[in-house]
Design an enzyme around this catalytic site. Sequence first.
Site, mmCIF file in Angstrom:
data_model
loop_
_atom_site.group_PDB
_atom_site.id
_atom_site.type_symbol
_atom_site.label_atom_id
_atom_site.label_comp_id
_atom_site.label_asym_id
_atom_site.label_seq_id
_atom_site.Cartn_x
_atom_site.Cartn_y
_atom_site.Cartn_z
ATOM 1 N N GLU A 71 12.390 -0.233 -16.229
ATOM 2 C CA GLU A 71 10.913 -0.826 -17.198
ATOM 3 C C GLU A 71 10.767 -0.434 -17.966
ATOM 4 O O GLU A 71 10.946 -1.840 -18.906
ATOM 5 C CB GLU A 71 9.514 -0.365 -16.290
ATOM 6 C CG GLU A 71 9.401 -1.624 -15.069
ATOM 7 C CD GLU A 71 10.276 -0.052 -13.465
ATOM 8 O OE1 GLU A 71 10.568 0.250 -13.435
ATOM 9 O OE2 GLU A 71 9.941 -1.217 -12.744
ATOM 10 N N HIS A 116 -0.432 -0.437 -6.312
ATOM 11 C CA HIS A 116 0.340 -1.429 -6.180
ATOM 12 C C HIS A 116 -0.455 -2.561 -6.333
ATOM 13 O O HIS A 116 -0.502 -3.864 -6.176
ATOM 14 C CB HIS A 116 1.047 -2.276 -4.849
ATOM 15 C CG HIS A 116 2.479 -0.798 -4.805
ATOM 16 N ND1 HIS A 116 3.167 0.409 -4.858
ATOM 17 C CD2 HIS A 116 4.165 -1.754 -5.242
ATOM 18 C CE1 HIS A 116 4.157 0.608 -5.452
ATOM 19 N NE2 HIS A 116 5.071 -0.724 -5.106
#
Lengths: 326, 322
Positions: free
Chosen positions: A59, A128
Amino acid sequence: MREINFVDALNEALHEEMERDEKVICLGEDIELAYVFGVTKGLKDKFGGDRVRDTPISELGIVGAAVGAAMAGYRPMVEIMFMDFIMLAMDPLVNQAAKLRYMLGGQLSIPMVVRTPGGGGVQYGPTHSQVLEAWFMQVPGLKVACPSDPADGKGLLKAAIRDDNPVFFCEHKMLYKMKGPVPDGDHIVPFGQAAVKREGSDITLIGVGYQVHNCLRAAEELAKEGISAEVVDPRTVAPLDTATLAESVRKTNRCVVVEEGHLRSGVGAEISSAIQEEAFDYLDAPIGRVAALNAPIPFDPDLEDFVLPNSGNVVEAAKKALGVPV
Amino acid sequence: MARNAKSLSRKRLHEMYRTMLRIRRFEERTDELFMAGQIKGAVHVSIGQEACSVGVCSTLNQDDAILTTHRGHGHSIAKGTRLPEMMAELLGRSTGLCKARGGSMHIADVSMGHYGAHSIVGANMPMAAGMGLAYQLEKKKQVAVVFFGDGASNQGSFHESMNMCAIWKLPVIFFCENNQYAVSFGVERSTAVQDISVRAQGYDAPGVTVDGMDVTAVYEATAEAVARARKGDGPSLIEAKTYRFFGHSRGDPQFGPYRTEAEVQKWRKRDPLIVAEKLLKMTKAEKEAHEAAIKKEMDDANRFAEESPKASLESALEDVYA
C-alpha cells in the site's frame, strides 16, 4: 431515470473518465479482475494493462507511486481494497500528496484519487470495518468525499478524477448493491455542495456517507408520528458546505448529526461546531450526535449492530432534540 | 581509478570538480549563515559526499528526474538547481524556490528535473517508482534517480519500490549513499548486510558497490545503470560508500558520541575534492580559477537572497485548496 447500483455507477465514472483522458490510470490490488467489490470491472479489457494494473500488496508503495505518477503528469486512481489498509500508506497520502503542491511553492500539483471501501455491517471485524473520513478531513491539502447514493457516487468520482489535487474517496460497503437513479451523460457533482435528500420542517438530520440512509429511515419513522425531518447530506466533508447545513437548521431550529465513525473528534463535532457558529440564535435545543460507540467494530453481528449507529438511535436523538418523550 | 577516468574528458572532469566545489562552498556558506542565526530550522550538510551528487547527476539530462532527501543540497546543485533561488529559500525569501514554505529539507526545482528533497526517510522511493511508471507509459527515454541513505534501505518503502520497479522494469536508479550512519546509529548495527547493494539480488536487479569518494567511479556505475534503464531493462541499485564530514545536522559534533576523530580523519584523507584534484593533477592556478568563479556565484546568490523581500504572511495561505 434509469436505476443502477453504486458499484455500476462508480464503474461508469471510471470508464468515462479513462475514455475522456488518457492520463487517467488505475493502480491497486486485484483490480484487473475487479475481484473484491467489482468497481474496476471491464477496465483492463477496455484500456489495457498499461493503464489498469494489479499491484503487489504494497500500500505504501502503491500510493507513493501514484504521487510520483501524478508529479510526472498522470492522473492516477488508486484503489485501496479496504479503507483500514490506508494506514499503511499514511505517509504518501498525508505527508506527500497533501503537502507537495504547497511545500514546493506551487511548482507542481498532485491530481490523484484514492478510492476505498469503508464501514461496517458486513461482519469483517475491527480491521476491515472502519470509516476514517474524520481523520483525513483534518489535513490541509486533502479533499474528502463521502457519497451516499449511486448518482452522487458517479458525479463525485468524476469530479475527483478531474480535480488537480488529491482526493480521498470514501465508499461504504453497504452502498455497493444499493440501486438509485443516475442521470445519463456527463454527470458531475462539484465538491463542497451539500444536498437536501428529504425536505422537512421540524428537525434537520445531517448524515455522513451511508448514515444518510439511517437518517432517511429515521425520517420515515418520525413522519409516522407527525414529525417532519429534513435530511441533509454534506457529500464532501472537505471542503464542507456549512452554509447549506446551517440554512437547513435556520429553518428547522433543531439538528442531529449522524456518522458511522467514532464520536470523539468525529465529523459530527466539526459540523456541530460550524452550525453553532453560523446558526446559534436559531437553535432551540443542543445539537444531537449519533456515532459508533467507543469500541473497535466487533465481528459478531449482534455485537457489531450494537456498536454501529442505526435508525433507532437517530429517532431517539431526534426526539430528544425535539423534547418529545422517547 | 585510471580505468574509470577514461570515458571522461579532462574538460568534463574539470566541470565535475567545479560542481563539487560549488556544493562544498555553498554548504559552508549555509553553515556560516546558520551559525549566524540567519538560516533558521534544520540544515543537514552533505560535505564529504559531493562525489555522489556530481557523479550521478553528470550522467543525467535536464528532463531526467531526481528525488532527494533531507541532506539534499548537493544533489540539488548537481542537478542544476538555481543557486540564488535556493539561497533565497533557505533565508525565507519570497523569491525562494518553495516560497519559504519548504526550507532546506524540501528544496525542489522542477524546471531542472529536481522533484524535491523529501525529508521523510524513504518516502521518495515509491514516488520515484511512480515517475518511472509515467516515463515508461509515455515511452520516453527519461529516467528517475532516487537518492537515499543507508538508514532508508531499512524502510519498507525501499523494498516495496524495488520490487515494483523490478516487476514492471521501470527506469529508476536507486542510489544509496552509505555514509555509515543513520543519525547516530552505525550501519553495521542497523543493517543485516555488509554491502547494501546485495539487496538488489532480492529483486533480480543489478547491484553494485562503488567508491563514493571518487566522482569517476560514481559516474561510471551510474552511467551504466542509466543506459540500462533507458533501454527498458529496469532498475539498478548502486551503493556508494561515503562519509559525511560534519555531524548529522547542526548541533551534532563531527566526532564524539558515536564516532571517533581518527575515523573522521581517515575519511577526510579521501575527501572527494582531493581525490579529483589528484586525478586531474590540478595546478594551483587551475584551482584558484575554480575558487574564484565559485566565490562569485556564491556572492551573487547571497546578494539575490538578501535583497529579496521576506515571504509575506498572506503567502502562507496560498496554494491551499482544501
